[in-house]
Motif scaffolding. Structure first.
Motif, PDB file in Angstrom:
ATOM      1  N   LEU A  69      -5.865   5.084  -1.331  1.00  0.00           N
ATOM      2  CA  LEU A  69      -5.962   3.817  -0.598  1.00  0.00           C
ATOM      3  C   LEU A  69      -6.038   4.029   0.904  1.00  0.00           C
ATOM      4  CD1 LEU A  69      -3.365   1.590  -2.520  1.00  0.00           C
ATOM      5  CD2 LEU A  69      -5.850   1.600  -2.767  1.00  0.00           C
ATOM      6  N   LYS A  70      -5.283   5.001   1.407  1.00  0.00           N
ATOM      7  CA  LYS A  70      -5.278   5.212   2.865  1.00  0.00           C
ATOM      8  C   LYS A  70      -6.629   5.721   3.363  1.00  0.00           C
ATOM      9  CE  LYS A  70      -3.297   9.906   2.881  1.00  0.00           C
ATOM     10  NZ  LYS A  70      -2.120  10.722   3.276  1.00  0.00           N
ATOM     11  N   VAL A  71      -7.436   6.253   2.443  1.00  0.00           N
ATOM     12  CA  VAL A  71      -8.797   6.671   2.798  1.00  0.00           C
ATOM     13  C   VAL A  71      -9.763   5.502   2.626  1.00  0.00           C
ATOM     14  CG1 VAL A  71     -10.704   8.221   2.236  1.00  0.00           C
ATOM     15  CG2 VAL A  71      -8.326   9.061   2.184  1.00  0.00           C
ATOM     16  N   SER A  72      -9.687   4.844   1.453  1.00  0.00           N
ATOM     17  CA  SER A  72     -10.612   3.749   1.134  1.00  0.00           C
ATOM     18  C   SER A  72     -10.471   2.573   2.091  1.00  0.00           C
ATOM     19  CB  SER A  72     -10.370   3.267  -0.299  1.00  0.00           C
ATOM     20  OG  SER A  72     -10.522   4.311  -1.221  1.00  0.00           O
ATOM     21  N   PHE A  73      -9.238   2.297   2.510  1.00  0.00           N
ATOM     22  CA  PHE A  73      -8.987   1.129   3.358  1.00  0.00           C
ATOM     23  C   PHE A  73      -8.440   1.525   4.726  1.00  0.00           C
ATOM     24  CE2 PHE A  73      -8.298  -0.435  -1.074  1.00  0.00           C
ATOM     25  CZ  PHE A  73      -9.420  -1.247  -1.147  1.00  0.00           C
ATOM     26  N   LYS A  74      -8.912   2.646   5.232  1.00  0.00           N
ATOM     27  CA  LYS A  74      -8.393   3.147   6.500  1.00  0.00           C
ATOM     28  C   LYS A  74      -8.574   2.132   7.630  1.00  0.00           C
ATOM     29  CE  LYS A  74      -8.716   6.929   9.830  1.00  0.00           C
ATOM     30  NZ  LYS A  74      -9.460   8.138  10.262  1.00  0.00           N
ATOM     31  N   LYS A  75      -9.737   1.528   7.722  1.00  0.00           N
ATOM     32  CA  LYS A  75     -10.016   0.586   8.800  1.00  0.00           C
ATOM     33  C   LYS A  75      -9.118  -0.646   8.685  1.00  0.00           C
ATOM     34  CE  LYS A  75     -14.226   0.282  10.107  1.00  0.00           C
ATOM     35  NZ  LYS A  75     -15.680  -0.015  10.197  1.00  0.00           N
ATOM     36  N   ILE A 101       0.837  -1.199   0.000  1.00  0.00           N
ATOM     37  CA  ILE A 101       0.000   0.000   0.000  1.00  0.00           C
ATOM     38  C   ILE A 101       0.876   1.255   0.000  1.00  0.00           C
ATOM     39  CG2 ILE A 101      -1.629   1.358   1.396  1.00  0.00           C
ATOM     40  CD1 ILE A 101      -2.770  -1.395   2.347  1.00  0.00           C
ATOM     41  N   SER A 102       1.924   1.263   0.804  1.00  0.00           N
ATOM     42  CA  SER A 102       2.772   2.458   0.906  1.00  0.00           C
ATOM     43  C   SER A 102       3.500   2.760  -0.395  1.00  0.00           C
ATOM     44  CB  SER A 102       3.789   2.286   2.040  1.00  0.00           C
ATOM     45  OG  SER A 102       4.791   1.356   1.696  1.00  0.00           O
ATOM     46  N   LEU A 103       3.762   1.741  -1.198  1.00  0.00           N
ATOM     47  CA  LEU A 103       4.484   1.923  -2.459  1.00  0.00           C
ATOM     48  C   LEU A 103       3.560   2.150  -3.653  1.00  0.00           C
ATOM     49  CD1 LEU A 103       7.214  -0.857  -2.071  1.00  0.00           C
ATOM     50  CD2 LEU A 103       7.481   1.598  -1.695  1.00  0.00           C
ATOM     51  N   SER A 104       2.273   2.038  -3.428  1.00  0.00           N
ATOM     52  CA  SER A 104       1.319   2.178  -4.525  1.00  0.00           C
ATOM     53  C   SER A 104       1.198   3.624  -5.004  1.00  0.00           C
ATOM     54  CB  SER A 104      -0.062   1.688  -4.082  1.00  0.00           C
ATOM     55  OG  SER A 104      -1.038   2.001  -5.056  1.00  0.00           O
ATOM     56  N   PRO A 105       1.113   3.833  -6.325  1.00  0.00           N
ATOM     57  CA  PRO A 105       0.868   5.190  -6.846  1.00  0.00           C
ATOM     58  C   PRO A 105      -0.469   5.755  -6.368  1.00  0.00           C
ATOM     59  CG  PRO A 105       1.620   3.735  -8.592  1.00  0.00           C
ATOM     60  CD  PRO A 105       1.335   2.867  -7.409  1.00  0.00           C
ATOM     61  N   ASN A 134       6.246   6.848   0.245  1.00  0.00           N
ATOM     62  CA  ASN A 134       5.540   6.996  -1.017  1.00  0.00           C
ATOM     63  C   ASN A 134       6.019   8.228  -1.790  1.00  0.00           C
ATOM     64  OD1 ASN A 134       2.834   8.104  -2.565  1.00  0.00           O
ATOM     65  ND2 ASN A 134       3.000   5.866  -2.566  1.00  0.00           N
ATOM     66  N   ARG A 135       6.234   9.332  -1.083  1.00  0.00           N
ATOM     67  CA  ARG A 135       6.729  10.549  -1.746  1.00  0.00           C
ATOM     68  C   ARG A 135       8.141  10.338  -2.278  1.00  0.00           C
ATOM     69  NH1 ARG A 135       4.028  13.229   2.547  1.00  0.00           N
ATOM     70  NH2 ARG A 135       5.962  13.511   3.716  1.00  0.00           N
ATOM     71  N   LEU A 136       8.982   9.680  -1.494  1.00  0.00           N
ATOM     72  CA  LEU A 136      10.355   9.410  -1.938  1.00  0.00           C
ATOM     73  C   LEU A 136      10.368   8.506  -3.175  1.00  0.00           C
ATOM     74  CD1 LEU A 136      12.098   8.833   1.512  1.00  0.00           C
ATOM     75  CD2 LEU A 136      12.394  10.799  -0.015  1.00  0.00           C
ATOM     76  N   THR A 137       9.461   7.539  -3.197  1.00  0.00           N
ATOM     77  CA  THR A 137       9.369   6.631  -4.353  1.00  0.00           C
ATOM     78  C   THR A 137       8.966   7.394  -5.600  1.00  0.00           C
ATOM     79  OG1 THR A 137       8.738   4.806  -2.894  1.00  0.00           O
ATOM     80  CG2 THR A 137       8.267   4.552  -5.233  1.00  0.00           C
ATOM     81  N   LYS A 138       8.021   8.317  -5.460  1.00  0.00           N
ATOM     82  CA  LYS A 138       7.602   9.128  -6.609  1.00  0.00           C
ATOM     83  C   LYS A 138       8.719  10.036  -7.100  1.00  0.00           C
ATOM     84  CE  LYS A 138       2.652   9.170  -5.539  1.00  0.00           C
ATOM     85  NZ  LYS A 138       1.490   9.959  -5.049  1.00  0.00           N
ATOM     86  N   ILE A 139       9.461  10.618  -6.165  1.00  0.00           N
ATOM     87  CA  ILE A 139      10.593  11.476  -6.554  1.00  0.00           C
ATOM     88  C   ILE A 139      11.640  10.667  -7.304  1.00  0.00           C
ATOM     89  CG2 ILE A 139      12.544  12.827  -5.639  1.00  0.00           C
ATOM     90  CD1 ILE A 139      10.652  13.668  -3.332  1.00  0.00           C
TER      91      ILE A 139
END
Length: 333
Positions: free
Chosen positions: A272-278, A263-267, A322-327
């Motif tokens: 996802l952090k909203v949709s699958f928060k629980k 999840i953390s590496l997903s674009p 996730n931000r570092l991966t995008k950079i």
């Protein structure tokens, strides 16, 4: 070629890739094949392609069912096998020309129950040459189970399609119905029915990295992997083996961590952090509870570092990663 190999090919909406798959199958250097194509209620022109191949090749039989998913398609195919050996081939992938001849030879030479071939992942069906002499390693059930559980190894061993099985190994075992990651528990059940497993580094199977496929984007189905490892843990406990139980327990705990990492590496992390928060909160809590056990496990240093970070504050560190991966992705371009 007195021994027959039954090959099960589930088909669902793969008209772009099916010809390549079936070409690699009907042109195998080992010809005593029974090719069982299972039409899983496909809605495109895949069956037109399959019928065309069947008209030219009497080894092909086509079985039809309403759409029920990959597990049920494989289960349906298993009802029709008559071969001495069994293989599975996904319909967007393809085989090396000598895949089954080579794996069958290894099974018979070593008296093994399962042969495990190497995989090539690719998004481009370019020509490929196996130039190096392959290495072959005969393992006991327990030694291969150790690899399956990633104890001292990081290879993925739960795939069912890069293997050739004695028929007795797959008989009586069905794929769990209706969920993703069905390979995980089924492969363990196959391992438990095998005494000797021959492993080779020769590439026999080409896995198509399909950007439109089921695994390309994270969805609710990905949480099914937890069910898979729950089944594995239950099967391990049935064996009474302390090693199998301990290895299954640590892998069930690793599954929580693996999902959090995915999840953390997903674009799509921000959505996802909203949709699958629980679900994420539950996984994070379980990771905290299992942190000590995971840090004692034989995991690479970078994974242990992530475990510490995620267990301390998942959403903060996941967002940072996730931000570092995008950079990094932008810089590479």
């Amino acid at each position: 070629m007195s021994k027959k190999i039954s090959v099960i090919v589930p088909v669902y909406n793969v008209e772009k890739y099916l010809s390549r798959c079936l070409d690699s199958l009907v042109n195998q250097t080992y010809s005593n094949l029974e090719i069982i194509i299972v039409n899983d209620g496909t809605k495109d022109k895949s069956m037109v392609i399959a019928e065309r191949f069947a008209q030219k090749d009497p080894r092909i039989k086509i079985i039809h069912q309403e759409n029920a998913g990959l597990s049920e398609a494989r289960n349906k195919g298993l009802q029709y096998i008559t071969g001495d050996y069994v293989a599975f081939l996904d319909s967007d992938d393809w085989l090396e020309k000598d895949a089954y001849a080579y794996m069958l030879r290894l099974l018979e030479d070593y008296g093994a129950d399962i042969c495990v071939g190497a995989i090539r992942r690719t998004a481009q069906p370019l020509p490929f040459e196996n130039s190096q002499k392959p290495k072959e390693n005969l393992l006991t059930q327990k030694a291969y189970a150790k690899k399956y559980f990633k104890i001292g190894s990081q290879s993925i061993e739960y795939y069912v399609w890069n293997k050739l099985y004695k028929r007795q190994v797959v008989e009586g075992i069905r794929y769990p119905k209706g969920f993703y990651a069905e390979d995980v528990p089924t492969t363990f059940r196959y391992i438990l029915k095998a005494q000797k497993i021959i492993v080779t580094d020769k590439i026999v199977y080409h896995y198509f990295s399909n950007e439109q496929g089921l695994t390309a984007q994270f969805s609710s189905k990905h949480f099914d992997v937890l069910k898979g490892w729950d089944i594995v843990l239950a099967e391990a406990r049935k064996t009474g083996s302390p090693d199998y139980i301990a290895w299954a327990e640590i892998n069930r705990q690793r599954a929580d961590f693996a999902l959090l990492t995915e999840i953390s590496l997903s674009p799509q992390f921000n959505s996802l952090k909203v949709s699958f928060k629980k679900e994420i909160e539950t996984l994070s809590q379980q990771l905290k509870q299992n942190k000590s056990a995971l840090l004692r496990a034989p995991l690479p240093f970078n994974r242990k570092l992530l475990i510490r970070l995620y267990a301390s504050h998942y959403f903060f560190f996941a967002s940072l990663i996730n931000r570092l991966t995008k950079i990094k992705s932008v810089v590479k371009k």
